[in-house]
Design an enzyme around this catalytic site. Structure first.
Site, PDB file in Angstrom:
ATOM      1  N   HIS A 182    -104.216  85.969  28.045  1.00 55.67           N
ATOM      2  CA  HIS A 182    -105.189  85.815  29.126  1.00 55.67           C
ATOM      3  C   HIS A 182    -104.266  85.837  30.562  1.00 55.67           C
ATOM      4  CE1 HIS A 182    -108.570  83.809  26.928  1.00 55.67           C
ATOM      5  NE2 HIS A 182    -107.370  83.767  25.893  1.00 55.67           N
ATOM      6  N   ASP A 390    -102.649  87.050  39.037  1.00 50.39           N
ATOM      7  CA  ASP A 390    -103.636  86.322  38.332  1.00 50.39           C
ATOM      8  C   ASP A 390    -104.245  86.852  37.044  1.00 50.39           C
ATOM      9  OD1 ASP A 390    -104.950  84.161  37.398  1.00 50.39           O
ATOM     10  OD2 ASP A 390    -105.663  83.712  39.531  1.00 50.39           O
TER      11      ASP A 390
END
Ligand code: ADP
Length: 485
Positions: A182, A390
């Site tokens: 992720h 991110d």
């Protein structure tokens, strides 16, 4: 599984199908493995999303395996089974407190998280933490094996469980295994900083399918595989290693856009959203919503807001910046340092620009109800999403989904968020450049309605196209179909 999957993939109201027994057997059952499995009380509310997403992806009788959330005196080696309301069975283990500290706070969040977010200066590596990480991954594998059926598709999530697939193979598991990361992945020069890089990569390469948020992350993984495993990937991202074809794929995560759009309309009526609106009056709102994490670029963001007020004085008294920064990982020292740093910078900006009836920056670290946050997004003229790095950043997608179609706000988005690969109609900025971010905020505040609508229409179409559902379906399709892989 990190916060993003918990909230994005899982955050749908539970509409589980109770007509099918939870123990239903299926040749293609999906077994989800994540660091954290929701506690029974949370399962109806938050687990429903993954349950529904997986059920829709035609995986009846799925099993969801992971940590219970309980730190016990001893690590349990046998999973406790809880039947969900319908299609999903939950199986959890407890982990001993000492082991958890080293596995989670130590190696996962003290070494992997900073490194994978390009912050080598914050990386703290030590052998006992790494050994605990390996041990916990092995315990996960050992506890899962008795629950496995032939034909199960095993889908492991995230950086806490990078070596679990290798443990499963070691223990003789031949099922197809997928791993999804992720968070971002790093190029070889950075991964090499970790003394145990080769073992982590071998853990990933024990899978049949390895998934990433972006093309850049996948390319970094393949470069590492070439460097450390001596393999030759083909153009599709497949390589042969240890008697298995490994397929590296890109399956970006998303939100349940339709649901979020509906939630945002309702959220506008919450007491919190109404109070925020009243407190703002006619002033524009710049909004940031993040975990209090150094990857989110909050000090730089505060500075950029200061630059906006300094360089564009016309916005003074006309704009408020609200930063919601939920405290997280408070046991890790770099997070405590960040908090003090933000307190100081917020004080500096408010000290310099406040007036007796206007305080420009509102900064809060206590939790806000998710139902209210959707209303805050809807009120915000700017969604300020400027992480330094991110994996995806779901706040960006939530902000887009929450907007009024007829009067949308503007997304200012870091080029270093995975979401920037898709959301190209946002104002894309370099979060390290305070002047550029301030310029983008100014551009957003004066942007004509027609341009805002044009950009928003395009962004919304993309957010609706890459949903949590799509993410599950795409990944499972790769995992299910050896030919596709
Ligand atoms: P990360 O997974 O690194 O935390 P993401 O942006 O991908 O970052 O996901 C964050 C999720 O957590 C979003 O769904 C967002 O709505 C939620 N969230 C972030 N900050 C808060 C907060 N202060 N209060 C409640 N929810 C939050």
């Amino acid at each position: 599984m990190n916060q993003s999957i918990a909230n994005a993939v899982l955050d749908r109201s539970a509409t589980v199908n109770t007509s099918r027994p939870a123990t239903a057997r299926s040749a293609t059952r999906t077994v989800i493995v994540s660091n954290r499995v929701p506690a029974p009380a949370e399962q109806g509310a938050t687990a429903g999303g993954l349950a529904v997403a997986l059920a829709d992806a035609a995986t009846p009788g799925s099993l969801w395996f992971g940590w219970s959330g309980k730190r016990a005196a001893e690590t349990s080696t046998t999973a406790e089974i809880t039947l969900g309301d319908g299609d999903v069975t939950f199986a959890t283990i407890d982990i001993a407190d000492r082991e958890y500290q080293r596995f989670y706070n130590g190696f996962s969040n003290g070494a992997l998280w900073p490194l994978f977010h390009f912050r080598t200066g914050l990386l703290r590596f030590n052998r006992p933490d790494y050994e605990a990480y390996r041990t916990v991954n092995r315990i996960y594998a050992q506890a899962l094996i008795p629950l496995l059926q032939p034909g199960d598709l095993i889908w492991i999530h995230d950086y806490q469980l990078m070596t679990m697939a290798a443990e499963l193979r070691e223990l003789g598991v031949t099922n197809r295994i997928g791993f999804f990361l992720h968070i971002p992945f790093v190029p070889p020069a950075l991964l090499a900083v970790l003394p145990t890089a080769a073992e982590l990569l071998a853990g990933m390469a024990a899978c049949d399918v390895v998934g990433f948020q972006t093309e850049g992350d996948r390319a970094a993984f393949l470069d590492n595989a070439i460097a450390l495993l001596n393999v030759k990937p083909d153009r599709d991202g497949k390589f042969y290693h240890d008697r298995r074809t490994v397929h590296a794929v890109v399956t970006p995560i998303g939100i349940d856009a339709k649901q979020f759009e509906q939630d945002a309309v309702l959220a506008e009526q919450t007491a919190e959203a109404q109070r925020l609106d009243e407190s703002l009056g006619d002033r524009a709102l710049v909004l940031g919503v993040d975990r209090l994490d150094y990857s989110k670029g909050l000090p730089q963001r505060f500075d950029a807001f200061g630059r906006l007020l300094y360089a564009y004085p016309q916005h003074r008294r006309c704009v408020n910046y609200l930063q919601i920064a939920a405290r997280s990982r408070q046991e890790v020292s770099s997070y405590q340092t960040l908090r003090r740093e933000l307190d100081r910078r917020a004080g500096d900006i408010n000290g310099e620009f406040s007036d007796f009836d206007w305080v420009p920056l509102r900064y809060m670290t206590h939790p806000v109800k998710r139902s209210a946050i959707a209303g805050f997004y809807r009120r915000a003229n700017i969604g300020l999403v400027t992480p330094l790095r991110d994996g995806m950043n779901l706040v960006a997608k939530e902000y887009v989904a929450a907007q009024h179609a007829e009067n949308p706000g503007v997304l200012v988005l870091s080029r270093f968020a995975g979401a920037a690969d898709e959301l190209t109609e946002a104002l894309i900025v370099n979060p390290f450049d305070a002047d550029e971010v301030a310029g983008a905020m100014h551009q957003a505040l004066v942007m004509p309605l027609a341009e805002r609508k044009l950009r928003h229409d395009a962004l919304l179409a993309k957010v609706r196209a890459t949903t949590a559902q799509k993410f599950c379906e795409t990944f499972i399709a790769y995992l299910r179909d050896p030919k596709k892989s």
